[in-house]
Design an enzyme around this catalytic site. Sequence first.
Site, mmCIF file in Angstrom:
data_model
loop_
_atom_site.group_PDB
_atom_site.id
_atom_site.type_symbol
_atom_site.label_atom_id
_atom_site.label_comp_id
_atom_site.label_asym_id
_atom_site.label_seq_id
_atom_site.Cartn_x
_atom_site.Cartn_y
_atom_site.Cartn_z
ATOM 1 N N THR A 122 -27.275 -16.728 -41.537
ATOM 2 C CA THR A 122 -27.737 -15.451 -40.761
ATOM 3 C C THR A 122 -28.501 -14.446 -41.773
ATOM 4 O OG1 THR A 122 -25.545 -15.713 -39.387
ATOM 5 C CG2 THR A 122 -26.795 -13.732 -39.368
ATOM 6 N N LYS A 159 -30.205 -14.672 -33.730
ATOM 7 C CA LYS A 159 -28.853 -14.802 -34.545
ATOM 8 C C LYS A 159 -28.319 -13.258 -34.491
ATOM 9 C CE LYS A 159 -24.833 -16.258 -35.836
ATOM 10 N NZ LYS A 159 -24.720 -16.891 -37.155
#
Length: 304
Positions: free
Chosen positions: A96, A171
């Site tokens: 991420t 995300k």
Amino acid sequence: MKVAFLGAGLMGEPMAGHLIRAGHEVIVCAHRNREPIRRLVAMGAVEVESPAAAASDCDAALMILPTSREVEAVLFGEKGLVHGMVPGFIAVDMGTCYPADTRKLAQRFADAGGRLIDAPVTGGTEGARKGTLATMAGGDIEVFETVKPLLSAFSSHLYHFGELGSGHAAKLVQNMIGFIEVAAVAEGLALSKALGLDSQKFFDMLGNSHSNSPIIQWMVPKVFAGHFEAEARLDIAYKDMSQAVKMAREMTSLPLGIANAATELFQLGRALGFGDQDSTAVVRGLERILGTEIRTDRADKSSE
């Protein structure tokens, strides 16, 4: 397909295991903890000493690492992928990370002869174990199609959002929504405790209300039992929330009042020393203010 897998942590180890079970040849190397590497080798993975050594023996690498800093080190460090890869080598950033950082790293990687796309995953450690993750990708569609057989080994849903960095953008927004709910549940539990409501009855009621959600059913028993062993560390939750609000400021004119407030609640937990615990430990900062813990020995029982 032969692939290097870099980042065999809580998520990465079961993901790599699914690749092995799907018949792919998997190359691994240790970063911090050797135990996952030993277990993967026992399943059939091949261990090498560095990312460069891994790249010299395959055409693609999947990386699931905490931040762009670690990704940069794996790509360009002293023994990074660029020092062993062939022209056209594919690297997939599954962590991420911040989209702007991803684009910068991808350009450097392209200048060295490689191809990088972003393809972070969601579904938590349970999804990783079951092979039911959702993967959201950005970047060259042909590269995405090339690595689809790898991603499908541990993903039940695959999404390509467009240009490079768009997977990481998706995300961060998804994580922002989830962590806002974690913060909201923490505040709700704290408020119900401050009002003197029976914690177990309150949880049972939530399970039969319009507010019920998978996050409530996952989080509240952990809080009741005082189990804050990290699945996703509070430090990482704060990092992701901070990146989401930064992304909104830099890439849009959209105000994120709720996200900013939730980010500060995670910062409170970090300031009190809970950063290495699970993201659900955000409730512990509120417990400090309350002067009591939110616990019950009946978390797995129905109220009478």
